[in-house]
Design a protein around this motif. Structure first.
Motif, PDB file in Angstrom:
ATOM      1  N   LEU A 495       0.834  -1.201   0.000  1.00 59.47           N
ATOM      2  CA  LEU A 495       0.000   0.000   0.000  1.00 59.47           C
ATOM      3  C   LEU A 495       0.871   1.253   0.000  1.00 59.47           C
ATOM      4  N   ALA A 496       1.937   1.228   0.776  1.00 58.89           N
ATOM      5  CA  ALA A 496       2.827   2.386   0.824  1.00 58.89           C
ATOM      6  C   ALA A 496       3.456   2.649  -0.543  1.00 58.89           C
ATOM      7  N   ASN A 497       3.900   1.562  -1.189  1.00 55.62           N
ATOM      8  CA  ASN A 497       4.484   1.732  -2.525  1.00 55.62           C
ATOM      9  C   ASN A 497       3.452   2.260  -3.528  1.00 55.62           C
ATOM     10  N   ILE A 498       2.224   1.772  -3.431  1.00 52.80           N
ATOM     11  CA  ILE A 498       1.164   2.241  -4.322  1.00 52.80           C
ATOM     12  C   ILE A 498       0.901   3.727  -4.102  1.00 52.80           C
ATOM     13  N   LEU A 499       0.904   4.146  -2.809  1.00 50.74           N
ATOM     14  CA  LEU A 499       0.665   5.563  -2.514  1.00 50.74           C
ATOM     15  C   LEU A 499       1.788   6.433  -3.054  1.00 50.74           C
ATOM     16  N   ILE A 500       3.042   5.972  -2.934  1.00 47.05           N
ATOM     17  CA  ILE A 500       4.161   6.753  -3.466  1.00 47.05           C
ATOM     18  C   ILE A 500       4.056   6.875  -4.986  1.00 47.05           C
ATOM     19  N   ALA A 501       3.790   5.737  -5.658  1.00 47.51           N
ATOM     20  CA  ALA A 501       3.672   5.760  -7.128  1.00 47.51           C
ATOM     21  C   ALA A 501       2.500   6.632  -7.565  1.00 47.51           C
ATOM     22  N   SER A 502       1.384   6.540  -6.829  1.00 44.89           N
ATOM     23  CA  SER A 502       0.212   7.341  -7.183  1.00 44.89           C
ATOM     24  C   SER A 502       0.500   8.823  -7.041  1.00 44.89           C
ATOM     25  N   GLY A 503       1.269   9.183  -6.019  1.00 47.78           N
ATOM     26  CA  GLY A 503       1.623  10.587  -5.852  1.00 47.78           C
ATOM     27  C   GLY A 503       2.402  11.120  -7.046  1.00 47.78           C
ATOM     28  N   TRP A 504       3.363  10.328  -7.495  1.00 50.35           N
ATOM     29  CA  TRP A 504       4.133  10.749  -8.671  1.00 50.35           C
ATOM     30  C   TRP A 504       3.248  10.818  -9.921  1.00 50.35           C
ATOM     31  N   ILE A 505       2.376   9.843 -10.078  1.00 56.57           N
ATOM     32  CA  ILE A 505       1.490   9.831 -11.244  1.00 56.57           C
ATOM     33  C   ILE A 505       0.584  11.055 -11.237  1.00 56.57           C
ATOM     34  N   LEU A 506       0.025  11.373 -10.057  1.00 52.29           N
ATOM     35  CA  LEU A 506      -0.854  12.542  -9.977  1.00 52.29           C
ATOM     36  C   LEU A 506      -0.107  13.828 -10.296  1.00 52.29           C
ATOM     37  N   ALA A 507       1.093  13.950  -9.761  1.00 52.25           N
ATOM     38  CA  ALA A 507       1.875  15.159 -10.019  1.00 52.25           C
ATOM     39  C   ALA A 507       2.258  15.262 -11.496  1.00 52.25           C
ATOM     40  N   THR A 508       2.689  14.133 -12.062  1.00 49.80           N
ATOM     41  CA  THR A 508       3.066  14.144 -13.480  1.00 49.80           C
ATOM     42  C   THR A 508       1.868  14.450 -14.366  1.00 49.80           C
ATOM     43  N   ALA A 509       0.701  13.866 -14.038  1.00 54.46           N
ATOM     44  CA  ALA A 509      -0.506  14.099 -14.839  1.00 54.46           C
ATOM     45  C   ALA A 509      -0.932  15.555 -14.771  1.00 54.46           C
ATOM     46  N   LEU A 510      -0.824  16.150 -13.573  1.00 52.32           N
ATOM     47  CA  LEU A 510      -1.181  17.557 -13.445  1.00 52.32           C
ATOM     48  C   LEU A 510      -0.261  18.445 -14.287  1.00 52.32           C
ATOM     49  N   ILE A 511       1.043  18.145 -14.246  1.00 51.85           N
ATOM     50  CA  ILE A 511       1.994  18.945 -15.032  1.00 51.85           C
ATOM     51  C   ILE A 511       1.756  18.752 -16.526  1.00 51.85           C
ATOM     52  N   ALA A 512       1.591  17.472 -16.944  1.00 50.28           N
ATOM     53  CA  ALA A 512       1.378  17.194 -18.367  1.00 50.28           C
ATOM     54  C   ALA A 512       0.068  17.780 -18.854  1.00 50.28           C
ATOM     55  N   GLY A 513      -0.973  17.628 -18.054  1.00 47.71           N
ATOM     56  CA  GLY A 513      -2.271  18.174 -18.453  1.00 47.71           C
ATOM     57  C   GLY A 513      -2.255  19.675 -18.531  1.00 47.71           C
ATOM     58  N   GLY A 514      -1.592  20.326 -17.537  1.00 46.79           N
ATOM     59  CA  GLY A 514      -1.518  21.780 -17.569  1.00 46.79           C
ATOM     60  C   GLY A 514      -0.715  22.276 -18.762  1.00 46.79           C
ATOM     61  N   THR A 515       0.379  21.584 -19.048  1.00 45.09           N
ATOM     62  CA  THR A 515       1.187  21.963 -20.215  1.00 45.09           C
ATOM     63  C   THR A 515       0.406  21.800 -21.504  1.00 45.09           C
ATOM     64  N   ARG A 516      -0.377  20.722 -21.622  1.00 39.84           N
ATOM     65  CA  ARG A 516      -1.168  20.464 -22.819  1.00 39.84           C
ATOM     66  C   ARG A 516      -2.225  21.537 -23.019  1.00 39.84           C
ATOM     67  N   VAL A 517      -2.804  22.017 -21.929  1.00 39.12           N
ATOM     68  CA  VAL A 517      -3.844  23.044 -22.029  1.00 39.12           C
ATOM     69  C   VAL A 517      -3.249  24.381 -22.411  1.00 39.12           C
ATOM     70  N   LEU A 518      -2.096  24.709 -21.821  1.00 38.35           N
ATOM     71  CA  LEU A 518      -1.542  26.049 -21.997  1.00 38.35           C
ATOM     72  C   LEU A 518      -0.821  26.242 -23.321  1.00 38.35           C
ATOM     73  N   ARG A 519      -0.251  25.176 -23.872  1.00 38.61           N
ATOM     74  CA  ARG A 519       0.510  25.362 -25.110  1.00 38.61           C
ATOM     75  C   ARG A 519      -0.419  25.328 -26.316  1.00 38.61           C
ATOM     76  N   PRO A 520      -0.070  26.022 -27.433  1.00 38.37           N
ATOM     77  CA  PRO A 520      -0.874  25.960 -28.655  1.00 38.37           C
ATOM     78  C   PRO A 520      -0.854  24.556 -29.226  1.00 38.37           C
ATOM     79  N   SER A 521      -2.016  24.151 -29.765  1.00 43.60           N
ATOM     80  CA  SER A 521      -2.128  22.805 -30.326  1.00 43.60           C
ATOM     81  C   SER A 521      -1.737  22.820 -31.787  1.00 43.60           C
ATOM     82  N   ASN A 522      -0.772  21.960 -32.147  1.00 44.41           N
ATOM     83  CA  ASN A 522      -0.365  21.833 -33.542  1.00 44.41           C
ATOM     84  C   ASN A 522      -0.711  20.474 -34.102  1.00 44.41           C
ATOM     85  N   ASN A 523      -1.582  19.736 -33.370  1.00 43.33           N
ATOM     86  CA  ASN A 523      -1.925  18.387 -33.814  1.00 43.33           C
ATOM     87  C   ASN A 523      -2.848  18.438 -35.001  1.00 43.33           C
TER      88      ASN A 523
END
Length: 523
Positions: A495-523
């Motif tokens: 459980l402790a390992n899952i919580l640590i991994a989840s924390g990193w995933i949440l932080a990474t997702a927030l950064i990636a999602g925020g970057t995706r929203v803020l940058r212009p889309s060229n797709n």
């Protein structure tokens, strides 16, 4: 002194026409019996109602000039005109007005210049008026034309009227084998007859590419067996086809690429069996399909590359694909029922959307492209929602865009996309991260409260706090120095390992999602 006549042995009808022409008086040869006066049966009319086309040509070319103080003109009702009325290349200074007449030959005005031409309630074989100039009114009101009307590159300074008329393309049985125009089929057609039949125009009841009409073009209640070819036509006071029924004999009911008009009404029961193509058209006012019925096996409305101030797309029935790609529209008024089939939207831009259409309907609209995911329509719709202050709907559109894009990625990209969608909604739903964080924090606090970890160093006495410990595991950077001071035991290590991994995933997702929203889309 009696003026000489170029015709001798005039019929009684011809004598009346000859004598009336200099003053422009009417000659009415009708009997008053509706059935006997039907122009469709004019081939049966006798000599008393017969006028030779040659005499009409001679009068229009000045064989019997106007009387002093009067305006000459040929006004004739209820006559059978025999032969071709060939006024090609002529400059006509008087008007021709035929009412309820039957014309068995071709009316030719090719390269002619005339003051005005009016045919009302007439039965005609064919009209050829390519490159003609009509300085006044050109009218074919309530007429039947069996082998089409040709008006390519003509210029009509007044109004063009085709209301309540019936036109057939040259290849239609009505044009070839009607009771009025039976042919000798035992001999091959000459080249002249082939040209007259319009072998390059077989599917067109109206061949009018390059036509210019300065007054209004009124074609209400028109009926055709064949299409309308209006490529490059200019209608400076509008084109009105309300309640018209266009039954194509080829792929297109209306072919009007690069047409320009102040307004176009294909509405109020307008019916087209075949594609309506207006690619590259320019309409400075309203282009309306309100209560129209349009159907075609493949593409029913080809409206790409247009420039239109307002497009009203509220048809009564649509069957087939609609192409709006790369068009520039000021106001688009539509409803979900307008898009029963596929719709191409890539490159479409608009200033405003109107109609009782929800966000769900708009997203379904974007998803109907037969070529699959295209980013531009999503960006255009999201930009419009932002412009009117509907930021939540704009985020919903951009989220739908990322979900649609996900289907185009390979497996690793799809998995990452599913994770971003689940955790933060691709950055458009950051509150989801808070939900996941709160859920994990509650579970960890509850578990470690009942199954506390063991202390790592025994040289000092510490008090265990399950909430602070779980929070320290979830946050990528230790805040409360709990993670290093306590060691989970047994299955709680997982459980402790899952919580640590989840924390990193949440932080990474927030950064990636925020970057995706803020940058212009060229797709």
């Amino acid at each position: 002194m009696r003026r000489s006549r170029p015709f001798w042995r005039l019929t009684p009808a011809e004598r009346q026409v000859w004598d009336a022409y200099p003053s422009g008086a009417w000659v009415d040869l009708r009997t008053g019996d509706h059935r006997r006066d039907d122009p469709a049966k004019g081939a049966r009319w006798g000599r008393e109602r017969t006028v030779r086309a040659d005499m009409i040509i001679a009068l229009m070319l000045g064989a019997h000039p106007a009387r002093p103080g009067q305006v000459a003109g040929l006004r004739l009702a209820g006559a059978r005109v025999v032969g071709d009325v060939d006024l090609s290349d002529a400059t006509l200074t008087t008007k021709l007005h035929l009412l309820n007449c039957h014309l068995s030959g071709v009316v030719s005005l090719t390269d002619a210049t005339t003051k005005g031409m009016r045919f009302r309630g007439c039965d005609l074989r064919r009209i050829r008026a390519a490159r003609c100039t009509v300085e006044g009114l050109f009218e074919l009101d309530s007429c039947t034309v069996h082998a089409g009307v040709r008006l390519d590159n003509a210029h009509i300074a007044g109004q063009f009227r085709l209301s309540r008329s019936h036109l057939s393309a040259p290849d239609q049985p009505a044009a070839i084998a009607s009771e009025s125009f039976k042919e000798d089929r035992s001999r091959p057609l000459t080249e002249a007859e082939k040209r007259d039949r319009g072998w390059d125009q077989n599917h067109w009841a109206l061949w009018a590419g390059g036509l210019t009409v300065d007054g209004g073009a009124f074609c209400r209640d028109l009926r055709t067996a064949g299409g309308l070819r209006l490529i490059g036509a200019r209608f400076n006071s509008g084109l009105y086809l309300q309640r018209a029924v266009i039954t194509s004999t080829g792929p297109h009911a209306v072919y009007a690429d690069h047409m320009s008009a102040t307004s176009v009404e294909l509405s109020a029961g307008f019916t087209a069996d075949g594609t309506v193509r207006l690619r590259g058209a320019r309409v400075t006012g309203v282009l309306s399909f309100d209560q129209a019925v349009v159907s075609a096996p493949d593409r029913c409305l080809h409206l790409s590359h247009m420039q239109v101030d307002e497009l009203i797309l509220t048809p009564a029935s649509v069957r087939g694909e609609i192409n709006l790609g790369y068009s520039r529209i000021g106001v688009l008024l539509d409803h979900p029922g307008a898009y029963a089939g596929r719709v191409r939207l890539n490159g479409l831009t608009f200033e405003s959307l109107r109609g009782n259409t929800s966000l769900t309907d708009r997203l379904a609209w974007l998803g109907r492209d037969p070529l699959g995911y295209r980013p531009q329509p999503y960006e255009q719709l999201a930009a419009w929602y932002r412009r009117i202050g509907h930021d939540q709907d704009a985020r919903g559109v951009l989220l739908a865009k990322q979900r649609a894009r996900r289907s185009t990625l390979r497996v690793p990209g799809r998995l990452a996309g599913y994770l971003l969608d689940m955790v933060v909604g691709y950055g458009h739903r950051p509150w989801l991260a808070g939900v996941w964080f709160g859920l994990l924090l509650s579970v960890g606090t509850a578990v470690f409260a009942t199954h506390p970890p063991s202390q790592v160093g025994l040289d000092e006495r510490r008090i265990f706090h399950p909430f602070a410990y779980t929070l320290d595991l979830l946050v990528p950077v230790s805040l409360f120095e709990q993670r290093g001071a306590w060691e989970p035991v047994g299955w709680t290590q997982w459980l402790a390992n899952i919580l640590i991994a989840s924390g990193w995933i949440l932080a990474t997702a927030l950064i990636a999602g925020g970057t995706r929203v803020l940058r212009p889309s060229n797709n």
